[in-house]
Write a protein that holds these residues in place. Structure first.
Motif, mmCIF file in Angstrom:
data_model
loop_
_atom_site.group_PDB
_atom_site.id
_atom_site.type_symbol
_atom_site.label_atom_id
_atom_site.label_comp_id
_atom_site.label_asym_id
_atom_site.label_seq_id
_atom_site.Cartn_x
_atom_site.Cartn_y
_atom_site.Cartn_z
ATOM 1 N N GLU A 93 -5.224 3.490 8.111
ATOM 2 C CA GLU A 93 -5.815 2.166 8.220
ATOM 3 C C GLU A 93 -6.162 1.604 6.857
ATOM 4 O OE1 GLU A 93 -9.149 2.630 10.818
ATOM 5 O OE2 GLU A 93 -7.917 3.348 12.458
ATOM 6 N N LYS A 94 -6.061 2.436 5.814
ATOM 7 C CA LYS A 94 -6.448 2.023 4.474
ATOM 8 C C LYS A 94 -5.349 2.417 3.493
ATOM 9 C CE LYS A 94 -11.220 2.952 5.688
ATOM 10 N NZ LYS A 94 -12.352 3.838 5.481
ATOM 11 N N THR A 95 -5.036 1.491 2.584
ATOM 12 C CA THR A 95 -4.037 1.750 1.554
ATOM 13 C C THR A 95 -4.735 1.720 0.208
ATOM 14 O OG1 THR A 95 -2.276 0.779 2.884
ATOM 15 C CG2 THR A 95 -1.884 0.951 0.519
ATOM 16 N N PHE A 96 -4.586 2.802 -0.540
ATOM 17 C CA PHE A 96 -5.206 2.941 -1.853
ATOM 18 C C PHE A 96 -4.090 2.963 -2.892
ATOM 19 C CE2 PHE A 96 -7.496 5.940 -4.936
ATOM 20 C CZ PHE A 96 -8.205 4.920 -5.521
ATOM 21 N N ILE A 97 -4.062 1.946 -3.741
ATOM 22 C CA ILE A 97 -3.009 1.791 -4.746
ATOM 23 C C ILE A 97 -3.616 2.007 -6.123
ATOM 24 C CG2 ILE A 97 -1.365 0.183 -5.767
ATOM 25 C CD1 ILE A 97 -1.309 -1.245 -3.009
ATOM 26 N N VAL A 98 -3.080 2.987 -6.857
ATOM 27 C CA VAL A 98 -3.535 3.262 -8.219
ATOM 28 C C VAL A 98 -2.427 2.854 -9.181
ATOM 29 C CG1 VAL A 98 -4.312 5.024 -9.841
ATOM 30 C CG2 VAL A 98 -4.976 5.169 -7.431
ATOM 31 N N VAL A 99 -2.761 1.988 -10.132
ATOM 32 C CA VAL A 99 -1.786 1.524 -11.115
ATOM 33 C C VAL A 99 -2.214 2.005 -12.496
ATOM 34 C CG1 VAL A 99 -0.617 -0.477 -12.130
ATOM 35 C CG2 VAL A 99 -1.308 -0.522 -9.720
ATOM 36 N N CYS B 201 -10.908 1.791 -13.313
ATOM 37 C CA CYS B 201 -11.496 3.126 -13.226
ATOM 38 C C CYS B 201 -12.698 3.246 -14.164
ATOM 39 C CB CYS B 201 -10.451 4.203 -13.500
ATOM 40 S SG CYS B 201 -9.779 4.203 -15.152
ATOM 41 N N GLY B 202 -13.546 4.195 -13.849
ATOM 42 C CA GLY B 202 -14.817 4.359 -14.542
ATOM 43 C C GLY B 202 -14.728 4.635 -16.023
ATOM 44 N N MET C 61 -11.119 8.455 -1.484
ATOM 45 C CA MET C 61 -9.857 9.195 -1.396
ATOM 46 C C MET C 61 -9.912 10.317 -0.368
ATOM 47 S SD MET C 61 -8.833 9.516 -5.425
ATOM 48 C CE MET C 61 -7.509 10.662 -5.097
ATOM 49 N N ALA C 62 -11.072 10.864 -0.149
ATOM 50 C CA ALA C 62 -11.221 12.002 0.769
ATOM 51 C C ALA C 62 -11.184 11.585 2.236
ATOM 52 C CB ALA C 62 -12.534 12.734 0.475
ATOM 53 N N GLN C 63 -11.240 10.301 2.507
ATOM 54 C CA GLN C 63 -11.209 9.844 3.893
ATOM 55 C C GLN C 63 -9.819 10.100 4.490
ATOM 56 O OE1 GLN C 63 -12.597 5.780 4.203
ATOM 57 N NE2 GLN C 63 -14.209 6.155 2.712
ATOM 58 N N PRO C 64 -9.759 10.625 5.697
ATOM 59 C CA PRO C 64 -8.466 10.991 6.286
ATOM 60 C C PRO C 64 -7.552 9.811 6.630
ATOM 61 C CG PRO C 64 -10.231 11.307 7.876
ATOM 62 C CD PRO C 64 -10.882 10.957 6.570
ATOM 63 N N ASP C 65 -8.094 8.613 6.711
ATOM 64 C CA ASP C 65 -7.261 7.466 7.087
ATOM 65 C C ASP C 65 -6.818 6.638 5.875
ATOM 66 O OD1 ASP C 65 -9.820 6.533 6.566
ATOM 67 O OD2 ASP C 65 -9.803 5.066 8.189
ATOM 68 N N VAL C 66 -6.822 7.249 4.674
ATOM 69 C CA VAL C 66 -6.415 6.554 3.456
ATOM 70 C C VAL C 66 -5.038 7.046 3.020
ATOM 71 C CG1 VAL C 66 -6.938 6.187 1.005
ATOM 72 C CG2 VAL C 66 -8.787 6.202 2.676
ATOM 73 N N ARG C 67 -4.125 6.100 2.856
ATOM 74 C CA ARG C 67 -2.814 6.399 2.244
ATOM 75 C C ARG C 67 -2.950 6.099 0.765
ATOM 76 N NH1 ARG C 67 1.490 3.866 6.349
ATOM 77 N NH2 ARG C 67 1.566 5.619 7.771
ATOM 78 N N TYR C 68 -2.425 6.981 -0.050
ATOM 79 C CA TYR C 68 -2.639 6.946 -1.483
ATOM 80 C C TYR C 68 -1.291 6.763 -2.183
ATOM 81 C CZ TYR C 68 -4.183 8.959 -5.998
ATOM 82 O OH TYR C 68 -4.459 9.184 -7.308
ATOM 83 N N PHE C 69 -1.156 5.719 -2.996
ATOM 84 C CA PHE C 69 0.071 5.441 -3.730
ATOM 85 C C PHE C 69 -0.244 5.259 -5.207
ATOM 86 C CE2 PHE C 69 0.543 3.832 0.557
ATOM 87 C CZ PHE C 69 1.787 4.324 0.927
ATOM 88 N N THR C 70 0.607 5.802 -6.073
ATOM 89 C CA THR C 70 0.399 5.637 -7.514
ATOM 90 C C THR C 70 1.609 4.961 -8.135
ATOM 91 O OG1 THR C 70 1.285 7.827 -8.032
ATOM 92 C CG2 THR C 70 -1.089 7.669 -7.695
ATOM 93 N N PHE C 71 1.314 4.105 -9.084
ATOM 94 C CA PHE C 71 2.376 3.386 -9.804
ATOM 95 C C PHE C 71 2.102 3.457 -11.295
ATOM 96 C CE2 PHE C 71 2.246 1.582 -5.602
ATOM 97 C CZ PHE C 71 3.564 1.358 -5.290
ATOM 98 N N VAL D 127 -7.341 -1.371 -4.723
ATOM 99 C CA VAL D 127 -6.525 -1.176 -5.922
ATOM 100 C C VAL D 127 -7.417 -0.621 -7.023
ATOM 101 C CG1 VAL D 127 -5.103 -2.325 -7.661
ATOM 102 C CG2 VAL D 127 -5.018 -3.109 -5.280
ATOM 103 N N LEU D 128 -6.937 0.443 -7.662
ATOM 104 C CA LEU D 128 -7.630 1.026 -8.809
ATOM 105 C C LEU D 128 -6.702 0.926 -10.009
ATOM 106 C CD1 LEU D 128 -10.141 2.592 -9.858
ATOM 107 C CD2 LEU D 128 -8.863 4.690 -9.363
ATOM 108 N N LEU D 129 -7.189 0.307 -11.072
ATOM 109 C CA LEU D 129 -6.408 0.103 -12.290
ATOM 110 C C LEU D 129 -6.957 1.008 -13.381
ATOM 111 C CD1 LEU D 129 -6.520 -3.781 -12.064
ATOM 112 C CD2 LEU D 129 -4.643 -2.301 -11.316
#
Length: 145
Positions: free
Chosen positions: A29-35, A105-106, A135-145, A62-64
């Motif tokens: 249900e959640k998309t996490f995009i790291v660029v 990011c921090g 990120m630890a939530q089971p309903d998060v899809r994680y993509f990196t670019f 989105v995390l940059l």
């Protein structure tokens, strides 16, 4: 007896159908995009895919980081890419306007000459524990670019 077997078969088929049909709880249900890339095409494609996900009702975050964080800086010079006819930053801004969360990011700001005031509207810094929990939530899809 025949009705009992038939009823059991229908119940089993219905239960199996619910397990494999699209949109069930098994779907993210959640998309996490790291660029992290500094490549404008890569950055733009990440944002385009974010637009696609949010268009399908998925929450997008989105995390940059590193060079990817530069796309969130006011006044960043970026090419307008064919296809979306937009810069990666314009695509990011559009994604935020659609309801996505966008963060750097921090360690991005403390290791640059920039402050939170240098970020475009809708982008903010985030602490690592917050992202780790997300990120630890089971309903998060994680993509990196």
């Amino acid at each position: 007896m025949r009705n009992l077997i038939l009823g059991a078969a229908v119940a089993l088929a219905t239960a199996f159908g619910a397990l494999v049909s699209p949109g069930t709880a098994a779907a993210a249900e959640k998309t996490f995009i790291v660029v992290t890339s500094d490549d404008p095409q890569t950055q733009a494609m990440a944002m385009i895919l974010g637009h696609q996900a949010i268009g399908h009702g998925t929450e997008v975050r989105v995390l940059l980081c590193g060079p990817g964080g530069d796309m969130a800086l006011k006044g960043a010079e970026m090419p307008t890419l064919k296809g979306p006819d937009a810069t990666p930053q314009q695509l990011l801004s559009g994604l935020v306007k659609k309801g996505a969360t966008a963060e750097v990011c921090g360690i991005y700001l403390p290791n640059s000459t920039h402050t939170a005031e240098d970020l475009i509207e809708g982008v903010s810094p985030v602490k690592p524990p917050v992202i780790g929990e997300y990120m630890a939530q089971p309903d998060v899809r994680y993509f990196t670019f």
